[in-house]
Design an enzyme around this catalytic site. Sequence first.
Site, short mmCIF file in Angstrom:
data_model
loop_
_atom_site.label_atom_id
_atom_site.label_comp_id
_atom_site.label_asym_id
_atom_site.label_seq_id
_atom_site.Cartn_x
_atom_site.Cartn_y
_atom_site.Cartn_z
N ASP A 111 83.05 -7.49 -49.19
CA ASP A 111 83.68 -6.19 -48.98
C ASP A 111 83.76 -5.39 -50.29
O ASP A 111 83.52 -4.19 -50.31
CB ASP A 111 85.08 -6.36 -48.38
CG ASP A 111 85.82 -7.56 -48.95
OD1 ASP A 111 85.49 -7.99 -50.07
OD2 ASP A 111 86.73 -8.07 -48.27
N ASP B 231 82.61 -15.43 -34.34
CA ASP B 231 81.65 -16.26 -35.07
C ASP B 231 81.79 -17.74 -34.73
O ASP B 231 80.96 -18.55 -35.15
CB ASP B 231 81.80 -16.05 -36.58
CG ASP B 231 80.64 -15.25 -37.16
OD1 ASP B 231 79.90 -14.63 -36.37
OD2 ASP B 231 80.48 -15.25 -38.38
#
Length: 730
Positions: A443, A140
Amino acid sequence: MGREAYVPLFETKQGRGRMAYRLFGCSILLAICSIWWYRVAYLPSVGEEGRWAWITLSAAELWFGFYWVLTQSVRWGPVYRRTFRDRLSERYEDELPTVDVFVCTADPLVEPPSMVINTALSVMAYDYPPEKLAVYLSDDGGSELTFYAFLEAARFSRHWIPFCKMYHVEPRSPAVYFAETAVSGGGGGEWPMVKRLYDEMENRIEEAVKLGRVPDEIKEQHGGFSEWRSGANSRDHQSIVQILIDGRDPKSVDIEGSQLPTLVYMAREKRPNHPHNFKAGAMNALIRVSSAISDGAIILNVDCDMYSNSSKSVRDVMCFFLDEEKGHEIAYVQFPQKFNNVTKNDIYSSSMITISEVDFHGIDGRGGPLYIGTGCFHRRESLCGKKFNDSPKVELKRWLNMNPNDNALDLQEKLKVLASCTYEANTQWGNEVGLKYGCPVEDVITGLSIQCRGWKSVYYNPKRPGFLGIAPTTLAQVILQHKRWSEGDLQIFLSRYCPFVLGHGKIPLGLQMGYCIYCLWAATSIPTLCYLIIPPLCLLKGTSVFPSVSSAWCVPFAYAFIAKYAYSAFESLQGGDTIKGWWNDTRITLIKKTTSYLFATIDTTLKLSGIDNPSFAITSKVADPEASERYESELIEFGGSFSPSFAILTILALHHLTCLVFGLKSVVFGGGVGGFEPFLMQLIMCGVLVGLNMPFYEGMFLRKDKGAMPGSVTLTSIVLVVMVCVLVLY
């Protein structure tokens, strides 16, 4: 396989001593109810001194009792899992499903490329058919340095993977393995050669990192570097997808002529005017890109600092997914998050023993653990939004007949579209498909949503940890990390993803409560602060807020306090901790509640009010050498500039010390025995808190190293505490 011949690939055992613990838990509940009754029955009348302190403590105790009940949901029925890899090999060795491994990194400055490639190499070398294994890196940061490091890793893997398999190397992170074996003088016959190749690779990578760019002569060796055009940066660049090793190409072999796993580098497109949704966005891009290359039936995701510590982990996981009776209902298998740099007495309580050795086994017994974002093997279908379908034979057949796509190298340009920042527009990605968006702990809500669709999950905690990572080595890092976790969890509780709302009628009540243990971490900050401030302050004023030791009402208070902490110590020791480690854990728990959780509560309130929009923060994996040395010596790191967190901690520490000293002076030397009994519990409480605060006193007044408490923090705290004491006493 006929039902009569069925032999499970894994077994589940109930925890021992469940009945004894339930009786123990009931006794504590009785003590808690007695405390509540005492507070109501002996409430000071209107206008009487200490009334508001009494009411505040009553509210705090009501919260503590409620929260304690939540924690019992995961302690009444823990389960433990064991796998049978030999049975797996006998039945499915030639039919094992394909596995895609996702490694995520975001910033080469705080997550060094050399660390990232060690994680990648550790999973590339799994004891698993290489043609059924693919490793993907999501960068990223879009850094050419990380791409270069990955390119070097691809070359080194030709030597590393056959070396691991020939000599049964464990662990298979080169940096960790060579550091461990160097002490004993090396490993197998090829150890010196492979070690030299690794050192040379590492030196080339480090030189490029120090230079801040990849040398031109290296760029000329691979066409992939052309993707880094002038003007591109970590927040503004096009999609980059590079297949460095095509595992389906017969020419992709190691030095022994054996097939290599697929290896893919991806940097999804980023533009300033498009939200990128942090790690969840990166994971979803990986899901799409991998589906067009290897389309693994199972997806493992690991953080870039969590290397594989056991080459057998992937086979252990297959014992769960391929079990003929129960495997079809399992969506994911979660390993605990453990670390290889924890000190003997775990100065920052990074092991989180209560969570990994107690809580998650109990949550597993309630329907499955939380997905914690790393060290987790997912069934691709469940991760992509499919609801549970109770048809094990159909699902198993589909898995075993899956074939990877051909000519993956020709797909690179097309794959860029899947990693573009506009691909998800007007789709269900981030909502019904893939990882969820809109929360710092994406998550957790992803795992909760999967379970609400009818799937179950499994917690697997083997003796040899499946993954090991790098724990924070400074107190500031610990506070930041837990602030991010607790803030995200609190946002979940206050959203439509609240376990009591989303999970109602879909998952067991015990599992809903288990989720809320963490969702309400941040909410414990205010009651904790009340309890840490008011009783010592009342001691300073000469106001009793607890029963006298000669009163029968003292028993429930004493029992609840002693029983809770005695059992906490027992849990820590059972989990492999030391007494000093448990004491450190108690201290860090209070630190988190008064800093991380407090700021998480404040930031969440501001965000919900539309005043502030907290941003995602990455915990640095790079430590100063001197700070690392102090960490190894188990000295808490306070060094740096003025910190609001440290100011709160030092103010509380000085508050407790001042109240204890003046409280002893006025009660013991001024009131005699008759005046001593009503204040004994407050004196004991202040004494325990002073003991827990000893590192702060050392950091403020005794230590002279760079990790000592900043002078500005110490001075500010002293002034504020003196002002409060003057106001209270005069």
